[in-house]
Design a protein around this motif. Structure first.
Motif, PDB file in Angstrom:
ATOM      1  N   MET A 186      15.293   1.844   4.594  1.00  0.00           N
ATOM      2  CA  MET A 186      15.775   0.549   4.096  1.00  0.00           C
ATOM      3  C   MET A 186      15.771  -0.468   5.237  1.00  0.00           C
ATOM      4  O   MET A 186      16.278  -0.197   6.327  1.00  0.00           O
ATOM      5  N   VAL A 187      15.176  -1.616   4.985  1.00  0.00           N
ATOM      6  CA  VAL A 187      15.100  -2.659   6.003  1.00  0.00           C
ATOM      7  C   VAL A 187      16.487  -3.215   6.285  1.00  0.00           C
ATOM      8  O   VAL A 187      17.222  -3.598   5.374  1.00  0.00           O
ATOM      9  N   ASP A 188      16.865  -3.228   7.541  1.00  0.00           N
ATOM     10  CA  ASP A 188      18.131  -3.798   7.982  1.00  0.00           C
ATOM     11  C   ASP A 188      17.849  -5.195   8.531  1.00  0.00           C
ATOM     12  O   ASP A 188      17.258  -5.347   9.605  1.00  0.00           O
ATOM     13  N   LEU A 189      18.279  -6.212   7.793  1.00  0.00           N
ATOM     14  CA  LEU A 189      17.974  -7.590   8.173  1.00  0.00           C
ATOM     15  C   LEU A 189      18.557  -7.972   9.527  1.00  0.00           C
ATOM     16  O   LEU A 189      18.044  -8.871  10.196  1.00  0.00           O
ATOM     17  N   THR A 190      19.593  -7.284   9.941  1.00  0.00           N
ATOM     18  CA  THR A 190      20.210  -7.617  11.225  1.00  0.00           C
ATOM     19  C   THR A 190      19.384  -7.119  12.412  1.00  0.00           C
ATOM     20  O   THR A 190      19.605  -7.537  13.544  1.00  0.00           O
ATOM     21  N   LYS A 191      18.432  -6.223  12.147  1.00  0.00           N
ATOM     22  CA  LYS A 191      17.656  -5.623  13.226  1.00  0.00           C
ATOM     23  C   LYS A 191      16.233  -6.165  13.327  1.00  0.00           C
ATOM     24  O   LYS A 191      15.485  -5.779  14.229  1.00  0.00           O
ATOM     25  N   ILE A 192      15.842  -7.032  12.417  1.00  0.00           N
ATOM     26  CA  ILE A 192      14.480  -7.578  12.455  1.00  0.00           C
ATOM     27  C   ILE A 192      14.530  -9.080  12.676  1.00  0.00           C
ATOM     28  O   ILE A 192      15.491  -9.749  12.304  1.00  0.00           O
ATOM     29  N   ARG A 193      13.480  -9.587  13.305  1.00  0.00           N
ATOM     30  CA  ARG A 193      13.428 -11.019  13.586  1.00  0.00           C
ATOM     31  C   ARG A 193      12.607 -11.795  12.571  1.00  0.00           C
ATOM     32  O   ARG A 193      12.662 -13.028  12.522  1.00  0.00           O
ATOM     33  N   ALA A 194      11.827 -11.081  11.740  1.00  0.00           N
ATOM     34  CA  ALA A 194      10.962 -11.755  10.779  1.00  0.00           C
ATOM     35  C   ALA A 194      10.538 -10.772   9.692  1.00  0.00           C
ATOM     36  O   ALA A 194      10.662  -9.554   9.847  1.00  0.00           O
ATOM     37  N   ASP A 252      10.378   3.207   5.911  1.00  0.00           N
ATOM     38  CA  ASP A 252      11.026   2.158   5.135  1.00  0.00           C
ATOM     39  C   ASP A 252      11.961   1.271   5.943  1.00  0.00           C
ATOM     40  O   ASP A 252      12.551   0.334   5.407  1.00  0.00           O
ATOM     41  N   ASP A 253      12.094   1.555   7.245  1.00  0.00           N
ATOM     42  CA  ASP A 253      12.851   0.639   8.092  1.00  0.00           C
ATOM     43  C   ASP A 253      12.059  -0.623   8.389  1.00  0.00           C
ATOM     44  O   ASP A 253      12.633  -1.658   8.736  1.00  0.00           O
ATOM     45  N   VAL A 254      10.723  -0.557   8.218  1.00  0.00           N
ATOM     46  CA  VAL A 254       9.888  -1.739   8.486  1.00  0.00           C
ATOM     47  C   VAL A 254       8.888  -2.059   7.377  1.00  0.00           C
ATOM     48  O   VAL A 254       8.393  -3.187   7.321  1.00  0.00           O
ATOM     49  N   LEU A 255       8.559  -1.112   6.496  1.00  0.00           N
ATOM     50  CA  LEU A 255       7.530  -1.349   5.492  1.00  0.00           C
ATOM     51  C   LEU A 255       8.110  -1.462   4.087  1.00  0.00           C
ATOM     52  O   LEU A 255       8.946  -0.659   3.669  1.00  0.00           O
ATOM     53  N   ILE A 256       7.622  -2.449   3.348  1.00  0.00           N
ATOM     54  CA  ILE A 256       8.020  -2.717   1.964  1.00  0.00           C
ATOM     55  C   ILE A 256       6.761  -2.603   1.109  1.00  0.00           C
ATOM     56  O   ILE A 256       5.804  -3.366   1.305  1.00  0.00           O
ATOM     57  N   PRO A 257       6.688  -1.650   0.164  1.00  0.00           N
ATOM     58  CA  PRO A 257       5.433  -1.386  -0.538  1.00  0.00           C
ATOM     59  C   PRO A 257       5.147  -2.296  -1.731  1.00  0.00           C
ATOM     60  O   PRO A 257       5.981  -2.458  -2.622  1.00  0.00           O
ATOM     61  N   PHE A 258       3.957  -2.875  -1.724  1.00  0.00           N
ATOM     62  CA  PHE A 258       3.345  -3.479  -2.893  1.00  0.00           C
ATOM     63  C   PHE A 258       2.156  -2.590  -3.267  1.00  0.00           C
ATOM     64  O   PHE A 258       1.735  -1.740  -2.486  1.00  0.00           O
ATOM     65  N   LYS A 276       8.655   2.204 -11.356  1.00  0.00           N
ATOM     66  CA  LYS A 276       9.764   3.087 -11.709  1.00  0.00           C
ATOM     67  C   LYS A 276       9.868   4.299 -10.790  1.00  0.00           C
ATOM     68  O   LYS A 276      10.964   4.712 -10.412  1.00  0.00           O
ATOM     69  N   ASP A 277       8.717   4.890 -10.459  1.00  0.00           N
ATOM     70  CA  ASP A 277       8.719   6.174  -9.747  1.00  0.00           C
ATOM     71  C   ASP A 277       8.497   6.065  -8.239  1.00  0.00           C
ATOM     72  O   ASP A 277       8.833   6.989  -7.496  1.00  0.00           O
ATOM     73  N   PHE A 278       7.908   4.951  -7.783  1.00  0.00           N
ATOM     74  CA  PHE A 278       7.556   4.846  -6.367  1.00  0.00           C
ATOM     75  C   PHE A 278       8.196   3.655  -5.665  1.00  0.00           C
ATOM     76  O   PHE A 278       7.919   3.405  -4.498  1.00  0.00           O
ATOM     77  N   GLY A 279       9.024   2.914  -6.382  1.00  0.00           N
ATOM     78  CA  GLY A 279       9.733   1.805  -5.744  1.00  0.00           C
ATOM     79  C   GLY A 279       8.854   0.635  -5.361  1.00  0.00           C
ATOM     80  O   GLY A 279       9.197  -0.132  -4.453  1.00  0.00           O
ATOM     81  N   ILE A 280       7.705   0.477  -6.037  1.00  0.00           N
ATOM     82  CA  ILE A 280       6.815  -0.648  -5.744  1.00  0.00           C
ATOM     83  C   ILE A 280       7.506  -1.957  -6.118  1.00  0.00           C
ATOM     84  O   ILE A 280       8.028  -2.115  -7.216  1.00  0.00           O
ATOM     85  N   LYS A 281       7.504  -2.911  -5.193  1.00  0.00           N
ATOM     86  CA  LYS A 281       8.196  -4.188  -5.377  1.00  0.00           C
ATOM     87  C   LYS A 281       7.319  -5.274  -5.989  1.00  0.00           C
ATOM     88  O   LYS A 281       7.819  -6.248  -6.546  1.00  0.00           O
ATOM     89  N   GLY A 282       5.994  -5.130  -5.829  1.00  0.00           N
ATOM     90  CA  GLY A 282       5.110  -6.182  -6.307  1.00  0.00           C
ATOM     91  C   GLY A 282       3.668  -5.739  -6.263  1.00  0.00           C
ATOM     92  O   GLY A 282       3.352  -4.597  -5.899  1.00  0.00           O
ATOM     93  N   PHE A 283       2.765  -6.658  -6.611  1.00  0.00           N
ATOM     94  CA  PHE A 283       1.353  -6.339  -6.727  1.00  0.00           C
ATOM     95  C   PHE A 283       0.491  -7.423  -6.097  1.00  0.00           C
ATOM     96  O   PHE A 283       0.766  -8.613  -6.246  1.00  0.00           O
ATOM     97  N   LYS A 284      -0.551  -6.973  -5.394  1.00  0.00           N
ATOM     98  CA  LYS A 284      -1.501  -7.890  -4.766  1.00  0.00           C
ATOM     99  C   LYS A 284      -2.727  -8.028  -5.667  1.00  0.00           C
ATOM    100  O   LYS A 284      -3.336  -7.039  -6.075  1.00  0.00           O
ATOM    101  N   PHE A 285      -3.088  -9.273  -5.962  1.00  0.00           N
ATOM    102  CA  PHE A 285      -4.310  -9.583  -6.698  1.00  0.00           C
ATOM    103  C   PHE A 285      -5.248 -10.361  -5.780  1.00  0.00           C
ATOM    104  O   PHE A 285      -4.801 -11.216  -5.011  1.00  0.00           O
ATOM    105  N   HIS A 286      -6.523 -10.034  -5.872  1.00  0.00           N
ATOM    106  CA  HIS A 286      -7.531 -10.727  -5.062  1.00  0.00           C
ATOM    107  C   HIS A 286      -8.655 -11.178  -6.002  1.00  0.00           C
ATOM    108  O   HIS A 286      -9.662 -10.477  -6.158  1.00  0.00           O
ATOM    109  N   PRO A 287      -8.484 -12.338  -6.655  1.00  0.00           N
ATOM    110  CA  PRO A 287      -9.470 -12.773  -7.639  1.00  0.00           C
ATOM    111  C   PRO A 287     -10.907 -12.817  -7.115  1.00  0.00           C
ATOM    112  O   PRO A 287     -11.843 -12.466  -7.847  1.00  0.00           O
ATOM    113  N   THR A 288     -11.094 -13.217  -5.855  1.00  0.00           N
ATOM    114  CA  THR A 288     -12.445 -13.284  -5.301  1.00  0.00           C
ATOM    115  C   THR A 288     -13.071 -11.896  -5.218  1.00  0.00           C
ATOM    116  O   THR A 288     -14.232 -11.702  -5.587  1.00  0.00           O
TER     117      THR A 288
END
Length: 290
Positions: free
Chosen positions: A1-9, A92-98, A118-130
């Motif tokens: 889990m990302v700890d906002l207090t430990k990252i700068r960006a 998961d301390d630094v990576l957030i999966p899409f 539901k099963d893998f905790g995916i937060k979002g999806f990347k689309f690349h129309p080109t």
């Protein structure tokens, strides 16, 4: 889990590389090598996901990471979404999966999206129309968008021309027309509850992107794929004013490193009081981390 207090960006835009980049027979290595030359990247071969995590941990930066499913249009075998999610979970301390799903997959793609969230905790999806060869407002894609909306996911869309395929014969078969951000206006109207990110300064359609993001409450802009020193004046102006809560730091790793992007960002005319939100706060809220 990302700890906002430990990252700068929080880097909202990084690419998962390997194993899709190790198939010499499908042309993906040629594309990567050409892009690395274009962006003056320093690596000899794209970093793996664990190597990416180690780099970001060293920099005290969290990162949204995703593959691109464009195998139908390009012939490049995709990196399995499940594998990316599993590697992200190990870091998961630094990576957030899409994830990424070609919208041409229809019902199959929609089922995959629901399962991944539901099963893998995916937060979002990347689309690349080109690279995926579709207009974002094509109703063919709407079944997939509906699945994302139902599960509260985020949709991140490549926009404009960032150098992918640049200089290759026929632009490597990639058609820039698909990535005009104005097509996203329809998607934002038809799916008002999906948080939509327009990725990259949208050359040559920058004003269209800013107009859609200003007009539609659910649309954000990420600043990846370009060094900030090349940002057009109007983009900087909107970062400092109307869109100050809707612009997001993104590097486009591994082509641009986060430390290079942040160093260049320090040199442009962004108001000091807005910098923390642009590089961290806005993304934290969008991702539900704060």
């Amino acid at each position: 889990m990302v700890d906002l207090t430990k990252i700068r960006a929080i880097d909202i835009h990084t690419h998962a590389e390997e194993p899709c980049g190790c198939h010499a027979d499908d042309g993906y290595d040629d594309l990567q090598a050409t892009m690395a030359k274009y962006f003056r990247a320093s690596w000899s071969h794209p970093p793996t996901v664990p190597e990416t995590a180690a780099h970001y941990r060293e920099q005290n930066i969290a990162a949204v990471i995703f593959p691109v499913d464009a195998e139908r249009e390009t012939g490049y075998r995709r990196y399995k979404n499940e594998e990316v999610a599993e590697l992200a979970a190990e870091n998961d301390d630094v990576l957030i999966p899409f994830a990424s799903i070609d919208p041409h997959k229809g019902k199959m793609g929609a089922r995959e999206a629901r399962r991944l969230m539901k099963d893998f905790g995916i937060k979002g999806f990347k689309f690349h129309p080109t690279m995926q060869g579709f207009y974002p407002n094509d109703r063919m894609a709407y079944e997939l968008y509906e699945a994302i909306a139902e599960e509260g996911g985020i949709a991140l869309f490549h926009t404009g021309q960032t150098g992918v395929g640049s200089g290759m014969r026929g632009g490597n078969g990639m058609r820039l027309k698909y990535s005009n951000p104005m097509y996203m206006d329809d998607v934002a109207v038809d799916f008002p509850d999906i948080k939509i990110i327009l990725a990259h300064p949208s050359f040559p359609w920058q004003e269209e992107a800013l107009a859609v993001a200003q007009h539609k409450p659910n649309v954000y802009v990420d600043l990846s794929g370009w060094s900030p020193k090349y940002f057009p004046e109007i983009l900087v102006k909107y970062c400092n004013s109307i869109l100050r809560k809707k612009v997001l730091f993104g590097s486009d790793w591994p082509m641009i490193t986060p430390e290079r992007w942040l160093a260049d960002f320090e040199k442009i005319a962004i108001k000091d009081e807005l910098r923390p939100d642009i590089i961290k706060g806005n993304a934290a809220r969008l991702l539900g981390l704060s």
